[in-house]
Design an enzyme around this catalytic site. Structure first.
Site, short mmCIF file in Angstrom:
data_model
loop_
_atom_site.label_atom_id
_atom_site.label_comp_id
_atom_site.label_asym_id
_atom_site.label_seq_id
_atom_site.Cartn_x
_atom_site.Cartn_y
_atom_site.Cartn_z
N SER A 112 5.14 -5.43 -2.90
CA SER A 112 4.88 -4.01 -3.11
C SER A 112 5.44 -3.18 -1.95
O SER A 112 6.63 -3.26 -1.67
CB SER A 112 3.37 -3.78 -3.31
N TYR A 113 4.61 -2.38 -1.25
CA TYR A 113 5.14 -1.60 -0.14
C TYR A 113 5.59 -2.49 1.02
O TYR A 113 6.28 -2.01 1.92
CB TYR A 113 4.12 -0.56 0.35
N HIS B 241 2.77 -7.34 -11.13
CA HIS B 241 3.10 -6.88 -9.78
C HIS B 241 2.74 -7.94 -8.74
O HIS B 241 3.50 -8.16 -7.79
CB HIS B 241 2.34 -5.58 -9.51
N GLY C 173 0.81 -1.20 0.00
CA GLY C 173 0.00 0.00 0.00
C GLY C 173 0.86 1.27 0.00
O GLY C 173 1.19 1.79 -1.04
N ASP D 47 5.76 -5.89 -14.61
CA ASP D 47 5.24 -4.92 -13.66
C ASP D 47 5.91 -3.57 -13.91
O ASP D 47 7.13 -3.47 -13.88
CB ASP D 47 5.53 -5.39 -12.23
#
Length: 465
Positions: free
Chosen positions: A165-166, A442, A64, A389
């Protein structure tokens, strides 16, 4: 005493829409990480279908910041597949079936919504929704300590932290806290951390920000003429260009060419839902690319990372181009919440893929020193990238793993999930593996589930990819 009896209050005995027997024991509920403020983190624990007493325990974290780990549970590698009832034209209730590529076939999987205010996790104190990397890591560590106190029979198993991701920030910062606590703790409080893995994860603002243009050019999304002009005007530095410079003008032109592409997987369609959502998508992409420092972007104070909900407005807390109706329908159903021991909406709030409740600051800077520290202390690391991605491209991940200057054990070579077809490429360093997954985006396990299961299985077992 039987394990299921000891933890009867959190045992999941059935889920609406799932007509099969569970292949292993499932638990879900809350762990309170702060009694004074009433901060409660929600988890779903699916034990291994193979050998739960000896298989590793894996904590899964989505990113996120502010996005729920149910993204991984519903769309990537959870125990179930989700789809709307096709007999009713896709407008009926959700139907759940076994997922043949579920990761709990080889590991005991914990899905954690973190920090408080994300997914089904919540706090009774509103100020808890202002948080950062440090607080998130500390709360997740407190969760782990209390989880293993509760499920003490799993405390001896090898433990790994994995995310995407984050979570490229969540994972190493949490691993650092766990490792530091282990070095100071007595034997009872130690967590048996063996390693960690990050998929398409953010790491370093400059390296990640500079990776997008070379990626886009390499995938034929930008013209040779534009890319040469960009490289010359920006001197290879695309991440922090000023708006009134020639570099900034050319970047605007490049991002105009990229608008409408699914940034999470350039091979996949971009999901649109009417003119309003299309307009919000364009607005989000402008905000996303405007600061030149993706993935740390937006009109915010330095160090503050906007969660997707703030960027997307009318998109309903959904990252651009993605469609998450199954997750919303599943986790906003009162009967499902009751079955999963989740608090009702009037307590924990409405479920959204990415929360608009939290205000998040990225206060830990580059992850490069943390990765170097963790590997130097003997932890095993896997950094993997879907090679289509554009959100956090493989070009950046390959660059920063190389920049650690670790001794090379095996040079770049193909790896195979099956017997014949190349699944991607891997370069193996002392203590760290960097791997690509061919054709994946991703969310690697969503687009390439077979390859993702093979990759994580071999990593957890310490085998050659």
């Amino acid at each position: 005493m039987d394990v299921s009896t000891r933890h009867a209050e959190d045992l999941v005995t059935g889920i609406p829409g799932y007509a099969y027997d569970f292949s292993s024991l499932h638990y879900s509920g809350y762990v309170t990480v702060d009694e004074r403020h009433g901060r409660h983190l929600y988890y779903y624990f699916a034990t291994s279908e193979r050998d739960p007493e000896n298989d590793p325990v894996v904590l899964w974290l989505n990113g996120g910041p502010g996005c729920s780990s149910f993204d991984g549970f519903v769309y990537e590698h959870g125990p179930f597949k989700f789809q709307f009832d096709e007999r009713k034209g896709g407008e009926g209730g959700l139907v759940l079936t076994p997922n043949e590529h579920a990761w709990n076939q080889v590991a005991n999987m914990i899905y954690l919504d973190s920090p408080a205010g994300v997914g089904l996790s919540y706090s009774e104190t509103q100020s808890d929704y202002i948080t950062n990397d440090t607080h998130t890591a500390r709360d997740s560590h407190r969760f782990l300590q209390r989880f293993f106190d509760k499920y003490e029979e799993f405390a001896k198993n090898p433990f790994f932290i994995v995310g995407e991701s984050y979570a490229g920030v969540y994972v190493p910062t949490l691993a650092q806290v766990v490792q530091g606590s282990n070095e100071a703790a007595d034997s009872h409080r130690r967590i048996n951390l063996q390693g960690y893995a990050v998929g398409n994860g953010v790491c370093d603002q400059q390296i990640d920000g500079n990776a997008i243009m070379p990626f886009a050019f390499g995938k034929a999304l930008l013209s040779t003429e534009l890319y040469r002009s960009l490289h010359r005007s920006c001197n290879g530095q695309f991440w922090n260009a000023s708006y009134d410079s020639e570099c900034g003008r050319l970047l605007d032109e490049a991002y105009d060419d990229l608008r409408g592409i699914n940034i999470y997987n350039i091979l996949e369609p971009c999901y649109h839902k009417g003119a309003e959502q299309d307009g919000a998508l364009q607005q989000a992409q402008q905000a996303q690319h405007g600061s030149r420092s993706w993935p740390f972007t937006g009109s915010v104070k330095p160090g503050l990372v906007p969660n997707w909900a703030h960027l997307l407005g009318e998109l309903g807390h959904t990252p651009p181009c993605l469609e998450s109706r199954e997750m919303w329908a599943f986790l906003n159903d009162d009967d499902v919440r009751a079955a999963l021991h989740a608090k009702p909406m009037h307590i924990a709030g409405r479920f959204d893929e990415c929360s608009d409740r939290i205000t998040y600051s990225h206060n830990m800077g580059s992850m490069l020193p943390i990765h170097a520290e963790l590997v130097s202390k003997g932890l095993q690391a896997l950094i993997y990238s879907g090679d289509h991605d554009m959100c956090v491209p493989h070009t950046g991940s390959e660059a920063w793993t190389r920049s650690l200057n670790l001794p090379v054990r095996e040079r770049w070579r193909p790896w195979l999930a099956g017997k014949s077809q190349i699944s991607g490429y891997v370069q193996e360093y002392e203590g760290l593996k960097f791997a690509t997954i061919r054709g994946a985006g991703h969310m690697v396990p969503q687009t390439k589930p077979k390859e993702a299961l093979a990759l994580i299985s071999r990593f957890l077992e310490g085998r050659r990819l």
